[in-house]
Write an enzyme that holds these catalytic residues in place. Structure first.
Site, short mmCIF file in Angstrom:
data_model
loop_
_atom_site.label_atom_id
_atom_site.label_comp_id
_atom_site.label_asym_id
_atom_site.label_seq_id
_atom_site.Cartn_x
_atom_site.Cartn_y
_atom_site.Cartn_z
N HIS A 109 -5.56 -1.21 3.74
CA HIS A 109 -4.14 -1.20 4.07
C HIS A 109 -3.67 0.12 4.67
O HIS A 109 -2.57 0.22 5.20
CB HIS A 109 -3.32 -1.61 2.85
CG HIS A 109 -3.62 -3.00 2.41
ND1 HIS A 109 -3.27 -4.10 3.16
CD2 HIS A 109 -4.29 -3.47 1.32
CE1 HIS A 109 -3.70 -5.20 2.55
NE2 HIS A 109 -4.33 -4.84 1.44
N TYR A 132 2.26 1.22 0.06
CA TYR A 132 0.94 1.38 -0.54
C TYR A 132 -0.06 1.89 0.50
O TYR A 132 -0.83 2.83 0.25
CB TYR A 132 0.47 0.03 -1.11
CG TYR A 132 -0.97 -0.01 -1.54
CD1 TYR A 132 -1.41 0.69 -2.65
CD2 TYR A 132 -1.90 -0.78 -0.83
CE1 TYR A 132 -2.75 0.65 -3.04
CE2 TYR A 132 -3.22 -0.83 -1.21
CZ TYR A 132 -3.64 -0.12 -2.31
OH TYR A 132 -4.96 -0.16 -2.69
N SER A 161 -11.77 -5.67 -0.65
CA SER A 161 -11.33 -6.34 -1.89
C SER A 161 -12.54 -6.44 -2.80
O SER A 161 -13.52 -7.10 -2.45
CB SER A 161 -10.75 -7.73 -1.60
OG SER A 161 -11.62 -8.48 -0.77
#
Length: 259
Positions: A109, A132, A161
């Site tokens: 991100h 974030y 992830s």
């Protein structure tokens, strides 16, 4: 060798700990509440935002894996305090204790608004998708500063992830298997004098869009592929903006709202 793992009771820390234990290595695990003991791990309760707690945690440490912090979107104030100020506190404590190596958990991100495409370089300049994501971009910059100023080895891992199984269709591209996470962080801990690096933390997935060259230069070799879970995925494939950019649905999620 003593390795401090901040946020060691979280998802990634819990997956990593049994995979990083080995003869001659002690894991010191810190989290907000005292983590569950395992093996010969040393467990501590404390916050990454507390300078005294971090100073004590860094005593006698050879390397740090910094996982502590907020792992999802939150308010600007909470994100800055925990992720940015907390990482600064960790780095300062490490500098004072002469810790030679720090591995910082960054995120996809940090570059969430990069367009999807094969083999996106790990050191692509930041294009965060959320508060974030901004915090992770700042963490990488702090790591660069502490390497350049104080000579610390700093490896920033842009994690896709990391779970036992891929979290949905998007995860078929972003997944870092637990075993590959162990292999990756082991490479980060043991590669001689890496200097400052930014690498992707993903497995060699069939649908991977991230370059593995930078991690492989440290000795990482992925053995897993999320594609084996593809038939089990029931959520719809991303569309629109979520299908265009690295950050997926984070790119349209409300800023500052926990998700």
């Amino acid at each position: 060798m003593r390795v401090l793992i901040t946020g060691g009771a979280g998802i990634v820390g819990t997956l990593l700990r049994p995979r990083l234990r080995q003869a001659g290595r002690t894991l010191r695990v810190l989290d907000l509440t005292t983590p569950e003991a395992g093996g010969d791990d040393e467990v501590l309760a404390g916050s990454v935002t507390d300078p005294d707690a971090m100073a004590a945690a860094c005593e006698g440490v050879d390397a740090i894996i910094h996982l502590g912090g907020r792992s999802r979107e939150a308010s600007w104030e909470d994100t800055v305090e925990t992720n940015i100020n907390g990482t600064h506190t960790v780095l300062e404590a490490a500098r004072a204790a002469r810790v030679g190596r720090i591995i910082l958990a960054s995120s996809n991100h940090a570059v969430g608004f990069r367009e999807l495409g094969k083999d996106l370089p790990a050191d692509s300049t930041p294009r965060p998708d959320t508060y974030y994501g901004v915090s992770k971009a700042v963490i990488e910059s702090l790591g660069s500063l502490y390497h350049s100023r104080f000579g610390m080895d700093v490896v920033c891992v842009r994690i896709g992830s990391c779970f036992e199984r891929p979290p949905g269709v998007r995860g078929l591209a972003t997944w870092l298997s637990p075993d590959d996470a162990g292999r990756l962080f082991e490479a980060c801990l043991t590669y001689p004098s890496p200097g400052y690096r930014v690498i992707w933390g993903v497995s060699d997935n069939t649908r991977r869009v991230y370059s593995l060259a930078e991690a492989e230069a440290l000795g990482y070799r992925s053995r897993d592929d999320a594609e084996k879970f593809a038939a089990e995925m029931t959520d719809p494939a991303p569309t629109g903006v979520a299908a265009q950019y690295v950050g997926g649905p984070f790119c349209t999620a409300p800023l500052g709202v926990p998700n």
